[in-house]
Design a protein around this motif. Structure first.
Motif, mmCIF file in Angstrom:
data_model
loop_
_atom_site.group_PDB
_atom_site.id
_atom_site.type_symbol
_atom_site.label_atom_id
_atom_site.label_comp_id
_atom_site.label_asym_id
_atom_site.label_seq_id
_atom_site.Cartn_x
_atom_site.Cartn_y
_atom_site.Cartn_z
ATOM 1 N N TYR A 116 0.836 -1.210 0.000
ATOM 2 C CA TYR A 116 0.000 0.000 0.000
ATOM 3 C C TYR A 116 0.873 1.264 0.000
ATOM 4 O O TYR A 116 0.739 2.136 0.850
ATOM 5 N N LEU A 127 -11.507 3.439 3.079
ATOM 6 C CA LEU A 127 -11.443 3.022 1.682
ATOM 7 C C LEU A 127 -11.906 1.579 1.478
ATOM 8 O O LEU A 127 -11.858 1.060 0.366
ATOM 9 N N GLN A 128 -12.319 0.943 2.555
ATOM 10 C CA GLN A 128 -12.917 -0.403 2.530
ATOM 11 C C GLN A 128 -11.927 -1.502 2.128
ATOM 12 O O GLN A 128 -12.336 -2.546 1.621
ATOM 13 N N TYR A 129 -10.657 -1.276 2.399
ATOM 14 C CA TYR A 129 -9.687 -2.351 2.202
ATOM 15 C C TYR A 129 -9.673 -3.290 3.418
ATOM 16 O O TYR A 129 -9.308 -4.458 3.297
ATOM 17 N N GLU A 166 -6.043 2.141 -6.295
ATOM 18 C CA GLU A 166 -6.969 2.150 -7.426
ATOM 19 C C GLU A 166 -6.481 1.287 -8.577
ATOM 20 O O GLU A 166 -7.275 0.811 -9.396
ATOM 21 N N SER A 168 -5.679 -1.660 -8.581
ATOM 22 C CA SER A 168 -6.217 -3.027 -8.494
ATOM 23 C C SER A 168 -7.664 -3.130 -8.941
ATOM 24 O O SER A 168 -8.210 -4.237 -9.031
ATOM 25 N N GLY A 169 -8.304 -2.011 -9.213
ATOM 26 C CA GLY A 169 -9.707 -2.021 -9.616
ATOM 27 C C GLY A 169 -9.935 -2.748 -10.927
ATOM 28 O O GLY A 169 -9.110 -2.674 -11.850
ATOM 29 N N TYR A 172 -9.784 -0.412 -13.903
ATOM 30 C CA TYR A 172 -8.608 0.452 -14.035
ATOM 31 C C TYR A 172 -7.920 0.154 -15.367
ATOM 32 O O TYR A 172 -7.653 -1.008 -15.696
ATOM 33 N N TYR A 198 -15.691 -8.308 -7.404
ATOM 34 C CA TYR A 198 -15.644 -7.168 -6.485
ATOM 35 C C TYR A 198 -14.878 -6.071 -7.214
ATOM 36 O O TYR A 198 -13.696 -6.252 -7.532
ATOM 37 N N GLN A 200 -13.254 -3.410 -6.703
ATOM 38 C CA GLN A 200 -11.983 -2.841 -6.249
ATOM 39 C C GLN A 200 -10.805 -3.799 -6.384
ATOM 40 O O GLN A 200 -9.651 -3.380 -6.281
ATOM 41 N N GLU A 201 -11.095 -5.098 -6.601
ATOM 42 C CA GLU A 201 -10.015 -6.088 -6.591
ATOM 43 C C GLU A 201 -10.179 -7.064 -7.755
ATOM 44 O O GLU A 201 -11.130 -7.843 -7.781
ATOM 45 N N TRP A 202 -9.246 -7.069 -8.680
ATOM 46 C CA TRP A 202 -9.373 -7.922 -9.863
ATOM 47 C C TRP A 202 -9.358 -9.408 -9.518
ATOM 48 O O TRP A 202 -9.842 -10.244 -10.281
#
Length: 222
Positions: A116, A127-129, A166, A168-169, A172, A198, A200-202
């Protein structure tokens, strides 16, 4: 001699009972022996930098329904000399609690550069991680990538697993064409076989119609 034999059988059945999973949960490797395992929270190679509570063995557990859907994905990939690699699956609630304790310790930034670098640790909850509950604890969510069996290399997805940012979205696009294509390939095959993503995460997918939605288990992985 009889007492020793009785003791042996008692210990054996006690051992077996400790390994028994809750109803409708299975060991994924028993169902999909070809799948590749890299259970990050059973090692120090994760954003915390230590083995996470509840991960006592590098073995993957999921619900029977999620495993069946995952097996369909794996069979399709194998035809093209590809394989799924699993980073995480069922996650005990105690592991989620471990993440929460770590996130509140703002002075512990051991793994910041790797996982991070652009995120202030104090913002991980916002940020909901990091959350108080995880879909993983319901047993039908999985973190995966794809490996080329000809080279034994992961397909390049643009970021590493569990990279907070971002980049990892799923949508993106400030990455190479190859990385975009690899992400799209993973998304397409997982969504076509019963999973939802999800954003935010590929790497993160949950079985549609999961059997234990909003139930959070805490049995240890062993």
């Amino acid at each position: 001699m009889l007492n020793k034999l009785n003791c042996f059988f008692y210990c054996f059945f006690l051992f077996v009972s400790l390994l028994k999973l809750p109803e409708n949960f299975v060991y994924v490797e028993d169902q999909i022996p070809s799948i590749i395992i890299d259970l990050r929270y059973c090692s120090e190679n994760n954003f915390v930098g230590e083995i996470i509570d509840g991960y006592e063995a590098e073995t993957v557990i999921l619900t029977q329904q999620a495993t069946k859907a995952l097996k369909d994905v794996q069979e399709k990939l194998l035809k093209d000399s590809l394989s799924l690699k699993i980073f995480d699956a069922y996650r005990p609630q105690r592991a989620v609690n471990h993440f929460r304790r770590w996130a509140r310790d703002i002075n512990d930034t051991l793994m910041k550069e790797q996982f991070y670098p652009s995120i202030d640790k104090r913002d991980l909850f916002k940020l909901q991680y990091i959350a108080t509950k995880s879909r993983h604890s319901s047993g039908s969510t999985i973190d995966v990538t794809v490996v080329d069996l000809k080279t034994n290399q992961e397909l390049d997805m643009g970021t590493s697993y569990d990279y907070f940012g971002e980049e990892s979205g799923v949508k993106y696009n400030n990455i190479t064409d190859e990385q975009i294509a690899n992400r799209k390939f993973l998304q397409t095959i997982m969504l076509a076989n019963g999973f939802r993503n999800y954003p935010q995460e590929w790497w993160h997918f949950t079985l549609r119609g999961e059997p234990f939605r909003d139930q959070y288990f805490d049995f240890v992985i062993k």
